[in-house]
Scaffold this motif. Structure first.
Motif, PDB file in Angstrom:
ATOM      1  N   GLY A 101       0.521  -0.943   0.122  1.00 42.20           N
ATOM      2  CA  GLY A 101       0.531  -0.104   0.153  1.00 42.20           C
ATOM      3  C   GLY A 101       0.981   1.563  -0.211  1.00 42.20           C
ATOM      4  N   TYR A 102       0.349   2.183  -0.343  1.00 38.73           N
ATOM      5  CA  TYR A 102       0.923   3.461  -1.046  1.00 38.73           C
ATOM      6  C   TYR A 102       1.551   4.355   0.669  1.00 38.73           C
ATOM      7  CZ  TYR A 102       1.924   8.344  -1.644  1.00 38.73           C
ATOM      8  OH  TYR A 102       2.450   9.978  -1.615  1.00 38.73           O
ATOM      9  N   GLU A 103       0.659   4.369   1.883  1.00 37.29           N
ATOM     10  CA  GLU A 103       0.848   4.871   3.165  1.00 37.29           C
ATOM     11  C   GLU A 103       1.864   3.863   3.351  1.00 37.29           C
ATOM     12  OE1 GLU A 103      -0.968   7.676   5.187  1.00 37.29           O
ATOM     13  OE2 GLU A 103       0.021   8.038   2.759  1.00 37.29           O
ATOM     14  N   ARG A 104       2.132   2.470   3.172  1.00 35.66           N
ATOM     15  CA  ARG A 104       3.126   1.511   4.524  1.00 35.66           C
ATOM     16  C   ARG A 104       4.539   1.801   3.421  1.00 35.66           C
ATOM     17  NH1 ARG A 104       0.658  -3.606   5.647  1.00 35.66           N
ATOM     18  NH2 ARG A 104       2.702  -3.838   7.248  1.00 35.66           N
ATOM     19  N   ALA A 105       4.188   2.131   2.057  1.00 32.26           N
ATOM     20  CA  ALA A 105       5.417   1.580   1.248  1.00 32.26           C
ATOM     21  C   ALA A 105       6.636   3.126   2.420  1.00 32.26           C
ATOM     22  CB  ALA A 105       5.135   1.856  -0.058  1.00 32.26           C
ATOM     23  N   SER A 106       7.354   2.538   1.785  1.00 35.69           N
ATOM     24  CA  SER A 106       8.947   3.448   2.412  1.00 35.69           C
ATOM     25  C   SER A 106      10.108   3.811   1.194  1.00 35.69           C
ATOM     26  CB  SER A 106       9.267   3.556   3.820  1.00 35.69           C
ATOM     27  OG  SER A 106       9.980   2.535   3.717  1.00 35.69           O
ATOM     28  N   MET A 107      10.644   5.113   1.427  1.00 36.86           N
ATOM     29  CA  MET A 107      12.075   4.887   0.619  1.00 36.86           C
ATOM     30  C   MET A 107      12.701   3.814   0.659  1.00 36.86           C
ATOM     31  SD  MET A 107      11.017   7.094  -2.261  1.00 36.86           S
ATOM     32  CE  MET A 107      11.249   8.208  -2.758  1.00 36.86           C
ATOM     33  N   ASN A 108      12.796   4.343   1.934  1.00 41.04           N
ATOM     34  CA  ASN A 108      13.745   2.965   2.804  1.00 41.04           C
ATOM     35  C   ASN A 108      13.998   1.866   1.461  1.00 41.04           C
ATOM     36  OD1 ASN A 108      15.376   5.009   4.274  1.00 41.04           O
ATOM     37  ND2 ASN A 108      14.216   4.381   5.697  1.00 41.04           N
ATOM     38  N   GLU A 109      12.590   0.856   2.258  1.00 40.25           N
ATOM     39  CA  GLU A 109      12.464   0.073   2.179  1.00 40.25           C
ATOM     40  C   GLU A 109      12.950  -0.330   0.195  1.00 40.25           C
ATOM     41  OE1 GLU A 109      10.891  -4.477   1.606  1.00 40.25           O
ATOM     42  OE2 GLU A 109      12.066  -2.779   2.945  1.00 40.25           O
ATOM     43  N   LEU A 110      12.344   0.209   0.027  1.00 41.26           N
ATOM     44  CA  LEU A 110      12.211   0.229  -2.061  1.00 41.26           C
ATOM     45  C   LEU A 110      13.930   1.418  -2.261  1.00 41.26           C
ATOM     46  CD1 LEU A 110      11.676   0.196  -4.823  1.00 41.26           C
ATOM     47  CD2 LEU A 110      10.510   3.163  -4.848  1.00 41.26           C
ATOM     48  N   ALA A 111      14.123   1.151  -1.570  1.00 37.43           N
ATOM     49  CA  ALA A 111      16.056   1.743  -2.235  1.00 37.43           C
ATOM     50  C   ALA A 111      16.814   0.168  -1.759  1.00 37.43           C
ATOM     51  CB  ALA A 111      16.648   2.839  -1.406  1.00 37.43           C
ATOM     52  N   ARG A 112      16.026  -0.209  -0.604  1.00 37.61           N
ATOM     53  CA  ARG A 112      16.545  -1.993  -0.137  1.00 37.61           C
ATOM     54  C   ARG A 112      15.871  -2.979  -1.364  1.00 37.61           C
ATOM     55  NH1 ARG A 112      15.145  -6.625   1.885  1.00 37.61           N
ATOM     56  NH2 ARG A 112      13.157  -5.478   1.800  1.00 37.61           N
ATOM     57  N   ARG A 113      15.296  -3.142  -1.474  1.00 34.11           N
ATOM     58  CA  ARG A 113      14.742  -3.804  -2.817  1.00 34.11           C
ATOM     59  C   ARG A 113      15.533  -3.378  -4.179  1.00 34.11           C
ATOM     60  NH1 ARG A 113       7.812  -5.281  -1.774  1.00 34.11           N
ATOM     61  NH2 ARG A 113       8.529  -5.616   0.267  1.00 34.11           N
ATOM     62  N   PHE A 114      15.258  -2.494  -4.418  1.00 30.98           N
ATOM     63  CA  PHE A 114      16.084  -1.639  -5.343  1.00 30.98           C
ATOM     64  C   PHE A 114      17.485  -1.662  -5.758  1.00 30.98           C
ATOM     65  CE2 PHE A 114      17.427   1.672  -8.580  1.00 30.98           C
ATOM     66  CZ  PHE A 114      17.717   1.393  -9.711  1.00 30.98           C
ATOM     67  N   GLY A 115      18.280  -2.151  -4.776  1.00 28.37           N
ATOM     68  CA  GLY A 115      19.746  -2.089  -4.305  1.00 28.37           C
ATOM     69  C   GLY A 115      20.381  -0.978  -4.624  1.00 28.37           C
ATOM     70  N   GLY A 116      19.515   0.177  -4.411  1.00 20.89           N
ATOM     71  CA  GLY A 116      20.255   1.947  -4.251  1.00 20.89           C
ATOM     72  C   GLY A 116      20.033   2.051  -2.813  1.00 20.89           C
ATOM     73  N   SER A 117      20.368   3.290  -3.455  1.00 23.71           N
ATOM     74  CA  SER A 117      20.401   4.170  -2.216  1.00 23.71           C
ATOM     75  C   SER A 117      19.588   5.491  -2.326  1.00 23.71           C
ATOM     76  CB  SER A 117      21.727   5.068  -1.987  1.00 23.71           C
ATOM     77  OG  SER A 117      21.649   6.008  -2.819  1.00 23.71           O
ATOM     78  N   LYS A 118      18.949   5.234  -0.615  1.00 23.26           N
ATOM     79  CA  LYS A 118      17.616   6.913  -0.888  1.00 23.26           C
ATOM     80  C   LYS A 118      18.409   7.801  -1.752  1.00 23.26           C
ATOM     81  CE  LYS A 118      16.204   7.746   2.630  1.00 23.26           C
ATOM     82  NZ  LYS A 118      15.402   8.504   3.686  1.00 23.26           N
ATOM     83  N   ALA A 119      19.379   8.872  -1.327  1.00 19.47           N
ATOM     84  CA  ALA A 119      19.806   9.417  -2.139  1.00 19.47           C
ATOM     85  C   ALA A 119      19.482   9.466  -4.661  1.00 19.47           C
ATOM     86  CB  ALA A 119      21.810   9.706  -2.082  1.00 19.47           C
ATOM     87  N   THR A 120      19.715   7.538  -4.459  1.00 19.53           N
ATOM     88  CA  THR A 120      20.313   7.559  -5.578  1.00 19.53           C
ATOM     89  C   THR A 120      18.067   7.974  -6.210  1.00 19.53           C
ATOM     90  OG1 THR A 120      21.400   5.881  -6.216  1.00 19.53           O
ATOM     91  CG2 THR A 120      19.667   6.009  -7.536  1.00 19.53           C
ATOM     92  N   LEU A 121      17.158   7.544  -5.480  1.00 15.22           N
ATOM     93  CA  LEU A 121      16.019   7.598  -5.590  1.00 15.22           C
ATOM     94  C   LEU A 121      15.395   9.052  -5.559  1.00 15.22           C
ATOM     95  CD1 LEU A 121      14.075   4.532  -3.326  1.00 15.22           C
ATOM     96  CD2 LEU A 121      15.109   4.300  -4.962  1.00 15.22           C
ATOM     97  N   TYR A 122      15.460   9.892  -4.818  1.00 18.19           N
ATOM     98  CA  TYR A 122      14.705  11.385  -4.217  1.00 18.19           C
ATOM     99  C   TYR A 122      16.158  12.114  -5.754  1.00 18.19           C
ATOM    100  CZ  TYR A 122      13.291  10.176  -0.454  1.00 18.19           C
ATOM    101  OH  TYR A 122      12.025  10.167   1.057  1.00 18.19           O
ATOM    102  N   GLY A 123      17.153  11.421  -6.452  1.00 16.31           N
ATOM    103  CA  GLY A 123      17.711  12.021  -7.803  1.00 16.31           C
ATOM    104  C   GLY A 123      16.640  11.680  -9.033  1.00 16.31           C
ATOM    105  N   TYR A 124      16.201  10.969  -9.214  1.00 18.61           N
ATOM    106  CA  TYR A 124      15.219  10.957  -9.788  1.00 18.61           C
ATOM    107  C   TYR A 124      13.582  11.329  -9.047  1.00 18.61           C
ATOM    108  CZ  TYR A 124      18.210   7.928 -12.089  1.00 18.61           C
ATOM    109  OH  TYR A 124      19.151   6.930 -13.092  1.00 18.61           O
ATOM    110  N   PHE A 125      13.796  11.587  -7.678  1.00 18.76           N
ATOM    111  CA  PHE A 125      11.518  11.555  -7.948  1.00 18.76           C
ATOM    112  C   PHE A 125      11.994  12.353  -6.237  1.00 18.76           C
ATOM    113  CE2 PHE A 125      11.215   7.676  -9.925  1.00 18.76           C
ATOM    114  CZ  PHE A 125      10.556   8.139 -10.559  1.00 18.76           C
ATOM    115  N   PRO A 126      11.891  13.461  -6.356  1.00 20.14           N
ATOM    116  CA  PRO A 126      11.555  14.124  -4.910  1.00 20.14           C
ATOM    117  C   PRO A 126      10.861  13.924  -3.671  1.00 20.14           C
ATOM    118  CG  PRO A 126      10.347  15.493  -6.883  1.00 20.14           C
ATOM    119  CD  PRO A 126      11.202  15.013  -7.530  1.00 20.14           C
ATOM    120  N   SER A 127       9.777  13.032  -3.785  1.00 22.85           N
ATOM    121  CA  SER A 127       9.289  12.932  -2.986  1.00 22.85           C
ATOM    122  C   SER A 127       8.776  11.414  -3.646  1.00 22.85           C
ATOM    123  CB  SER A 127       7.067  13.881  -2.863  1.00 22.85           C
ATOM    124  OG  SER A 127       7.387  14.071  -3.452  1.00 22.85           O
ATOM    125  N   LYS A 128       7.769  10.361  -2.110  1.00 18.08           N
ATOM    126  CA  LYS A 128       6.909   9.720  -2.137  1.00 18.08           C
ATOM    127  C   LYS A 128       6.075   9.826  -3.367  1.00 18.08           C
ATOM    128  CE  LYS A 128       5.104   7.215   0.528  1.00 18.08           C
ATOM    129  NZ  LYS A 128       4.743   6.291   1.491  1.00 18.08           N
TER     130      LYS A 128
END
Length: 214
Positions: free
Chosen positions: A24-51
């Motif tokens: 679900g949207y509310e429970r999803a976190s950028m931390n978990e996404l970074a873990r699954r994606f194999g990158g870092s939160k900084a990488t995610l935020y480099g592409y998308f400024p927010s959830k």
């Protein structure tokens, strides 16, 4: 400085889509996404400024991309060269084809329905797809009103009514698991009924009853 790539962006969007659908949207976190994606939160935020921005990208990629194409086509049509009924039918068929046969789009719709009562998901989804479609249809019917092909009323309300008629026969598919396939013939028939019903109520009425309503 790391170079952003479209392939990496697309991979993030697909990973986020799986995460949103799973927890679900509310429970999803950028931390978990970074873990699954194999990158870092900084990488995610480099592409998308927010959830929120990431969710909009998921919606636009998996659920409303074809709708956006249909909206663009509608905006480029010469209203005088193609009858209104044909324009509405073309748009309706493209729209329903996505809503009934695209499994990824259906999965996004289900997640939106589940989350809308307690998050901003519903609003984000509406602004990323349906709102743009309604705006395009409103411009189309407004032009038709100016040509006196449709009775004069609020074009946005009329567009919302047409949108509702298009989806009236398929809304229950969100709750079916799995939803049964819908053939092209069935799509055309559903759109035909929606367009006919819309025009039946939208064309100018003749006689005293119409004059009284002005």
């Amino acid at each position: 400085m790391k170079v952003r790539t479209e392939a990496r962006r697309s991979a993030i969007v697909l990973a986020a889509a799986e995460l949103f659908q799973e927890v679900g949207y509310e429970r999803a976190s950028m931390n978990e996404l970074a873990r699954r994606f194999g990158g870092s939160k900084a990488t995610l935020y480099g592409y998308f400024p927010s959830k929120e921005a990431l969710f909009v990208a998921v919606v636009e990629t998996l659920a409303t991309a074809n709708l956006a194409d249909a909206v663009d086509d509608l905006a480029q049509v010469d209203e005088k060269s193609i009858p209104l009924k044909e324009q509405l039918t073309r748009f309706g068929e493209r729209m329903l084809h996505v809503l009934v046969n695209d499994e990824k789009a259906i999965a996004v719709y289900r997640m939106v329905v589940a989350e809308s009562g307690h998050s901003v998901v519903g609003q984000l989804f509406h602004e990323s797809g349906p709102a743009q479609s309604i705006e395009a249809i409103a411009k189309l019917v407004s032009a038709a009103m100016a040509r006196e092909e449709l009775r004069r009323t609020d074009p946005k309300v009329m567009a919302q009514q047409f949108f509702a008629l298009l989806t009236a026969e398929i809304n229950n598919r969100v709750f079916q698991n799995p939803p049964p396939p819908v053939s092209e013939t069935e799509v055309r028939a559903k759109v035909h009924r929606a367009v006919e019903m819309f025009l039946m109520g939208a064309v100018p009425r003749q006689g005293k009853a119409e004059q009284a309503g002005r």
